[in-house]
Design an enzyme around this catalytic site. Sequence first.
Site, short mmCIF file in Angstrom:
data_model
loop_
_atom_site.label_atom_id
_atom_site.label_comp_id
_atom_site.label_asym_id
_atom_site.label_seq_id
_atom_site.Cartn_x
_atom_site.Cartn_y
_atom_site.Cartn_z
N CYS A 16 0.70 -1.22 0.11
CA CYS A 16 -0.13 0.03 -0.07
C CYS A 16 0.97 1.38 -0.12
O CYS A 16 1.96 1.38 0.51
CB CYS A 16 -0.79 -0.03 1.32
N GLY A 42 0.87 0.20 -5.03
CA GLY A 42 -0.30 -0.68 -5.03
C GLY A 42 -1.29 -0.33 -6.24
O GLY A 42 -1.56 0.92 -6.44
N ASN A 117 -0.79 1.29 5.77
CA ASN A 117 0.45 0.52 5.06
C ASN A 117 1.11 -0.20 6.04
O ASN A 117 1.75 0.16 6.65
CB ASN A 117 1.14 1.54 4.28
N GLY A 118 1.22 -1.48 5.65
CA GLY A 118 1.95 -2.64 6.63
C GLY A 118 1.16 -3.66 6.92
O GLY A 118 -0.05 -3.93 6.02
N TYR A 262 14.38 -1.74 -3.36
CA TYR A 262 13.53 -1.90 -4.78
C TYR A 262 12.12 -1.02 -4.67
O TYR A 262 11.83 -0.44 -5.54
CB TYR A 262 13.09 -3.44 -4.68
N CYS A 402 8.16 -12.02 4.01
CA CYS A 402 8.05 -10.93 4.91
C CYS A 402 6.87 -11.02 5.40
O CYS A 402 5.74 -11.30 4.97
CB CYS A 402 8.19 -9.73 3.82
N CYS A 456 14.06 -10.82 5.59
CA CYS A 456 13.61 -11.70 4.52
C CYS A 456 15.18 -12.25 3.93
O CYS A 456 15.25 -13.10 3.24
CB CYS A 456 13.16 -11.03 3.29
FE1 SF4 Z 1 11.37 -5.39 4.35
FE2 SF4 Z 1 12.17 -7.99 4.04
FE3 SF4 Z 1 11.87 -6.84 6.57
FE4 SF4 Z 1 9.86 -7.32 4.98
S1 SF4 Z 1 11.15 -8.85 5.83
S2 SF4 Z 1 10.06 -5.49 6.13
S3 SF4 Z 1 10.68 -6.78 2.87
S4 SF4 Z 1 13.23 -6.06 5.12
#
Ligand code: SF4
Length: 503
Positions: A16, A42, A117-118, A262, A402, A456
């Site tokens: 979002c 989004g 957002n989140g 990204y 994530c 991640c």
């Molecule tokens: Fe960002 Fe990766 Fe942490 Fe998700 S897991 S908040 S994509 S760094």
Amino acid sequence: MNNTILDFDEHFHDHCGVFGVFGHPEAANLAYLGLYALQHRGQESAGIVSSDGTELHLHRAMGEVEEIFQQPGVLAKLPGSLAIGHTRYSTAGDKALLNAQPIMIDCNKGKVALGHNGNLTNAAEWRRKLEHRGSIFQTNSDTEVIVHLLARSQARNLSGALGDALNQVEGAYSLLVLTQDELYAVRDPRGFRPLVLGKLATPGGFAAWLVASETCAFDLLNAHYVREIEPGEMLRISKSGIESIRFAPEKQHQQCIFEHVYFSRPDSIIFGRSVNQSREMLGRLLAREHPVEADIVVPVPDSGVPASVGYALESKIPFRMGLIRNHYIGRTFIEPSQAIRNFGVKLKLNPIRGLIEGQRVILVDDSIVRGTTSRKIVRMVRDAGAKEVHVRISCPPTISPCYYGVDTPTREELIASSNTPEEICKFLGADSLGYVSLPALKQAVADTEGRFCTSCYTGVYPTDLVQLEVRESASNGKLEAPSVTIENEPAAVERPVAVERES
Ligand code: SF4
């Protein structure tokens, strides 16, 4: 006709973008333009709620911002000098308009609209618990948990009720809340997702306040970037000015490092740092860590461009736009018929043979998710006559999903979760493969204090519930539902510990 839907965009997707306006006679128009600048966050639904001081007015629809708000008369039905807007990405099967935001409610705290957002990591537990107590949910969205907790709070004012609600949820939220005459902007104590404050001169000579997911939305409006909303900060914007309220105890910051790799636009300032600067630095560090003799550096457009520039500058190997992207194709494409099928990634990217033929190519991209699209791109570059193809990735191997507001495949689908870089290189059909290291990624975003989330890339999560959720079922390899219950509902939360004013 038996059509096939191709989905060849392997990138992760942010869920979002949010944009808020306080004190401008054309608030809904500004929110529309702000959302337009945040469209990359989004693309599947968008909405705006405005306030004329008495009533809240809502318009939400499926689709991209332009097609929704360019419809005749839509913006004219959103009067007033306050507005919040939201643009949403959702996963397949979860695209109902019902889940589009902002969410608007009329409760014991008055008329309230929310845009989030989140992702909340304990929303499922709270939902079960609240339903058990009689709450009726209208959507599948985790944001609605905040709405129910807000309505149940005993606090006398909205900032207190918001603090109550937010201190009971875990995870990521950059949140905008609109009432008839106030705008709240809140960021979770770990600060996973960005949220920034801006200022814009109004025709009457006053300053309007703006809040956005990214600063690129301010640039479009010629607005002035003031500062970030801090992790754990709630801004209450009203006719009396701005109050900064610390609604939660301090926590170790966990700003999403992938926003710099990204998600965010390169022309934005995120977590106080230029995204383009981070990406170019990532390219430079990638060149230092994974040098190779080659003739040209070619980005996978568009997101691989800044890192490629950095790689080319550092390695002194010429930068060439050897792949051209079709900008008019969306994330998915419906193939027209069986007879003319199998265009695949060529619908999106096309090589310039004259640049690539006979060359040793360094192909730079920002990430590899499943590996299938990267493999097609490598093959495309070889088919265009490249002598060698060396793949360079401007982030570390993505090994884990994530849980904080980014749409990712399961762990099993992430190629790096179960394959070494050598195995991935072989799968891609490349001559070599190099990922930037985690220390280099931290260096590129100038993270000297451990302020960034890197889960991640590490599989280690900062929130307890997720650590339990990621336990994989031994029998089928699928993620196991969390067997966690919330034992005690937290007692009344601490009242705001600090209130400051700014004008
Ligand atoms: Fe960002 Fe990766 Fe942490 Fe998700 S897991 S908040 S994509 S760094």
